[in-house]
Design an enzyme around this catalytic site. Structure first.
Site, PDB file in Angstrom:
ATOM      1  N   THR A  86       0.871  -1.184   0.000  1.00  0.00           N
ATOM      2  CA  THR A  86       0.000   0.000   0.000  1.00  0.00           C
ATOM      3  C   THR A  86       0.911   1.239   0.000  1.00  0.00           C
ATOM      4  OG1 THR A  86      -0.113  -0.259   2.419  1.00  0.00           O
ATOM      5  CG2 THR A  86      -1.997  -1.037   1.152  1.00  0.00           C
ATOM      6  N   ARG A 154       8.616  -6.410  12.470  1.00  0.00           N
ATOM      7  CA  ARG A 154       9.698  -5.543  11.985  1.00  0.00           C
ATOM      8  C   ARG A 154      10.603  -6.353  11.082  1.00  0.00           C
ATOM      9  NH1 ARG A 154      12.286  -4.824  17.548  1.00  0.00           N
ATOM     10  NH2 ARG A 154      11.352  -6.884  17.596  1.00  0.00           N
ATOM     11  N   PHE A 252      13.217   2.541  20.701  1.00  0.00           N
ATOM     12  CA  PHE A 252      12.986   3.606  19.710  1.00  0.00           C
ATOM     13  C   PHE A 252      13.455   4.966  20.235  1.00  0.00           C
ATOM     14  CE2 PHE A 252      10.780   0.170  17.952  1.00  0.00           C
ATOM     15  CZ  PHE A 252      10.726   0.379  16.588  1.00  0.00           C
ATOM     16  N   GLY A 256      19.813   8.667  15.536  1.00  0.00           N
ATOM     17  CA  GLY A 256      20.427   8.112  14.337  1.00  0.00           C
ATOM     18  C   GLY A 256      20.164   8.966  13.109  1.00  0.00           C
ATOM     19  N   CYS A 263       7.632   1.373   5.946  1.00  0.00           N
ATOM     20  CA  CYS A 263       6.399   1.650   6.702  1.00  0.00           C
ATOM     21  C   CYS A 263       6.279   3.069   7.265  1.00  0.00           C
ATOM     22  CB  CYS A 263       6.255   0.642   7.834  1.00  0.00           C
ATOM     23  SG  CYS A 263       5.958  -1.019   7.215  1.00  0.00           S
TER      24      CYS A 263
HETATM   25  N1  NAD Z   1       7.482  -4.588   5.445  1.00  0.00           N
HETATM   26  C1  NAD Z   1       7.125  -4.457   6.727  1.00  0.00           C
HETATM   27  O1  NAD Z   1       7.970  -4.455   7.618  1.00  0.00           O
HETATM   28  C2  NAD Z   1       5.667  -4.334   7.087  1.00  0.00           C
HETATM   29  C3  NAD Z   1       5.284  -4.490   8.433  1.00  0.00           C
HETATM   30  C4  NAD Z   1       3.931  -4.373   8.768  1.00  0.00           C
HETATM   31  C5  NAD Z   1       2.998  -4.080   7.796  1.00  0.00           C
HETATM   32  N2  NAD Z   1       3.398  -3.906   6.494  1.00  0.00           N
HETATM   33  C6  NAD Z   1       2.373  -3.632   5.482  1.00  0.00           C
HETATM   34  O2  NAD Z   1       2.098  -4.841   4.776  1.00  0.00           O
HETATM   35  C7  NAD Z   1       1.832  -4.561   3.404  1.00  0.00           C
HETATM   36  C8  NAD Z   1       2.807  -5.322   2.514  1.00  0.00           C
HETATM   37  O3  NAD Z   1       4.096  -4.851   2.767  1.00  0.00           O
HETATM   38  P1  NAD Z   1       5.396  -5.627   2.244  1.00  0.00           P
HETATM   39  O4  NAD Z   1       6.568  -4.893   2.765  1.00  0.00           O
HETATM   40  O5  NAD Z   1       5.236  -7.069   2.509  1.00  0.00           O
HETATM   41  O6  NAD Z   1       5.241  -5.368   0.661  1.00  0.00           O
HETATM   42  P2  NAD Z   1       6.109  -5.982  -0.537  1.00  0.00           P
HETATM   43  O7  NAD Z   1       6.183  -4.936  -1.558  1.00  0.00           O
HETATM   44  O8  NAD Z   1       7.349  -6.610   0.007  1.00  0.00           O
HETATM   45  O9  NAD Z   1       5.177  -7.187  -1.070  1.00  0.00           O
HETATM   46  C9  NAD Z   1       3.921  -6.989  -1.667  1.00  0.00           C
HETATM   47  C10 NAD Z   1       3.715  -8.130  -2.672  1.00  0.00           C
HETATM   48  O10 NAD Z   1       2.373  -8.067  -3.159  1.00  0.00           O
HETATM   49  C11 NAD Z   1       2.381  -8.473  -4.515  1.00  0.00           C
HETATM   50  N3  NAD Z   1       1.144  -8.037  -5.167  1.00  0.00           N
HETATM   51  C12 NAD Z   1       0.753  -6.762  -5.449  1.00  0.00           C
HETATM   52  N4  NAD Z   1      -0.467  -6.776  -6.023  1.00  0.00           N
HETATM   53  C13 NAD Z   1      -0.875  -8.068  -6.093  1.00  0.00           C
HETATM   54  C14 NAD Z   1      -2.054  -8.695  -6.570  1.00  0.00           C
HETATM   55  N5  NAD Z   1      -3.067  -7.991  -7.074  1.00  0.00           N
HETATM   56  N6  NAD Z   1      -2.127 -10.037  -6.492  1.00  0.00           N
HETATM   57  C15 NAD Z   1      -1.102 -10.764  -5.958  1.00  0.00           C
HETATM   58  N7  NAD Z   1       0.025 -10.210  -5.483  1.00  0.00           N
HETATM   59  C16 NAD Z   1       0.147  -8.876  -5.544  1.00  0.00           C
HETATM   60  C17 NAD Z   1       3.636  -7.850  -5.076  1.00  0.00           C
HETATM   61  O11 NAD Z   1       4.037  -8.477  -6.271  1.00  0.00           O
HETATM   62  C18 NAD Z   1       4.613  -8.061  -3.902  1.00  0.00           C
HETATM   63  O12 NAD Z   1       5.314  -9.279  -4.056  1.00  0.00           O
HETATM   64  C19 NAD Z   1       1.913  -3.035   3.276  1.00  0.00           C
HETATM   65  O13 NAD Z   1       0.640  -2.494   3.430  1.00  0.00           O
HETATM   66  C20 NAD Z   1       2.804  -2.646   4.430  1.00  0.00           C
HETATM   67  O14 NAD Z   1       2.576  -1.329   4.855  1.00  0.00           O
HETATM   68  C21 NAD Z   1       4.712  -4.043   6.121  1.00  0.00           C
END
Ligand code: NAD
Length: 431
Positions: A86, A154, A252, A256, A263
């Site tokens: 997102t 995280r 936190f 740094g 995020c």
């Molecule tokens: N990365 C973090 O540390 C973290 C922690 C908590 C919450 N989040 C939230 O979780 C969500 C995902 O984050 P992320 O870091 O895992 O993202 P990311 O970009 O690593 O992974 C997202 C995946 O979704 C796939 N995708 C997109 N559209 C699709 C569809 N229509 N059908 C199937 N697959 C699809 C993409 O190809 C990608 O592989 C975000 O909203 C983020 O804010 C992330």
């Protein structure tokens, strides 16, 4: 339970592998064909400690599969976790929900029996209401519940955070969905975590409020560090002195280079955007964003001071370029602002990064070394950008054959007095 995880990135892969480890049958799907083909061949697309072994074990036990067939995977499953990205919209601070709504289209076609549709992606408040509206037809009302279950893991600590969470938040007023999800999470709630059933909107707000609060905490100590630098006070003393107050808490509070990653930057922006929509002024979050966005200027001023205002032809080495240790994630890393500026000013920048070369940098201008020694050799300035363990006990005098090299430690990994004893010109944050 039969689970389908849509989106196999940091959150999807970790959640999918952990749910499989807890004994569920999980299919992780993604629209990225290469990613799934690699995963089927045992190639993990991200760096996350312990993830490869966890995936391997659960694939071998046939509890974890990978697929690009979203429809088939939805049909087979009882619970669907939406874990797609997102990101921030290009021309505004709003969260871009296009990936979420693509998934909703796939879901609508495949509601063959009762399913719980869970948003694990971070989505602005009322998104689940919209998903429910888009999915509902005259005949399918009882075939699904839409639930918000934000993820707090995280990067770098993702598996431990998932398996031993401080809390699990499930936003739904459906008793049926709540019982099923509580049961799904029961092995990890028993261990340590606490399970909260809230309203769906509250769960959506909780995630953004948590991230905005943590981002503010980091930014607060960074600003206090700026003051400490003027006063010859050590900010780590201040962190300790206030962090031991239980009302404040020690985590936190490490000064740094500013927060980055996938995020905090996007979620603080999205929260402000939501507040505008609902005519509320989140002035503290706005200040946090401004302060963090401009933090690199403070770091650049300091780098110029350290190098006596002469950046041209200076050899500068970065130890680590990701936004923090333990991850390969470059999103919103301080290095993305610092390195291009230094290159523009004529510096010769090289780096060593434990997770390997990064494509975001021009390979001809920003030189990657696969070991610390070669990266640091002949450097005028070594910038410690991330706090990987392998950077914590280096013998810089052996790594660098220049007589007058300097160190700028953005993570306060070393003691200034010990560095002085070694005759090293050492600079850090807020000390
Ligand atoms: N990365 C973090 O540390 C973290 C922690 C908590 C919450 N989040 C939230 O979780 C969500 C995902 O984050 P992320 O870091 O895992 O993202 P990311 O970009 O690593 O992974 C997202 C995946 O979704 C796939 N995708 C997109 N559209 C699709 C569809 N229509 N059908 C199937 N697959 C699809 C993409 O190809 C990608 O592989 C975000 O909203 C983020 O804010 C992330």
């Amino acid at each position: 339970m039969k689970i389908c995880v849509i989106g196999s990135g940091y959150v999807g892969l970790v959640s999918g592998a952990c749910f499989a480890e807890l004994g569920n049958n999980v299919i992780c799907v993604d629209k990225n064909l290469d990613k799934i083909s690699n995963l089927k061949n045992g190639v993990i697309p991200i760096y996350e400690p312990g993830l490869e072994e966890l995936i391997q074990r659960n694939v071998m036990q046939k509890r974890l599969q990978f697929s690009t067939n979203i429809s088939k995977s939805i049909i087979k499953s009882d619970i669907i976790f939406i874990c797609v990205g997102t990101p921030t919209k290009i021309k505004s601070n709003e969260a871009d929900l296009k990936y979420i709504f693509q998934v909703v289209k796939d879901l609508k076609k495949n509601l063959n029996k009762y399913k719980i549709i869970v948003t694990k992606s971070t989505v602005p408040v009322t998104t689940c209401d919209k998903i429910q509206k888009l999915l509902t037809t005259k005949t399918n009302k009882k075939l699904f519940d839409v639930v918000s279950n934000p993820e707090f893991l995280r990067e770098g600590e993702a598996i431990r955070d998932f398996m031993f969470p401080d809390r699990v938040v499930v936003g739904t007023n459906s008793k049926k969905a709540n019982i099923i999800l509580k049961n799904l999470y029961s092995p990890i709630i028993k261990k340590k975590g606490r399970y909260f059933n809230t309203s769906r909107r509250a769960a959506e707000v909780i995630k953004y409020a948590a991230n905005a609060f943590l981002a503010t905490k980091i930014t607060f100590i960074n600003e206090i560090a700026n003051l400490c630098e003027k006063l010859n006070v050590d900010v780590t003393d201040v962190s300790l002195g206030i962090g031991t107050d239980e009302r404040i808490g020690a985590r936190f509070l490490r000064a740094g280079p500013g927060y980055g990653g996938s995020c905090f930057p996007k979620d603080t922006r999205a929260l402000v955007s939501t507040s505008k929509k609902f005519k509320t002024n989140l002035s503290i979050v706005k200040s946090t964003i401004y302060s963090n966005d401009t933090r690199y200027k403070h770091l650049l001023t300091k780098i110029k001071e350290i190098l006596n205002n002469n950046l041209n032809n200076k050899k500068i080495t970065f130890l680590g370029v990701t936004f923090k240790a333990g991850t390969d994630d470059m999103r919103d890393s301080a290095s993305l602002k610092l390195i291009p500026y230094l290159i523009k000013k004529g510096s010769k920048v090289s780096y060593y990064e434990p997770t390997g070369i990064k494509n975001v940098f021009d390979k001809k201008k920003v030189i990657y070394f696969n070991n610390i020694k070669d990266a640091c050799k002949n450097s005028d300035l070594i910038i410690i950008n991330t706090e990987w363990n392998e950077f914590k006990q280096l013998n810089f005098n052996r790594l660098n054959n220049k007589k007058k090299f300097k160190i700028y430690d953005l993570r306060n990994l070393y003691s200034p007095s010990k560095m002085k004893n070694k005759n090293i010109k050492y600079f850090s944050i807020g000390r």
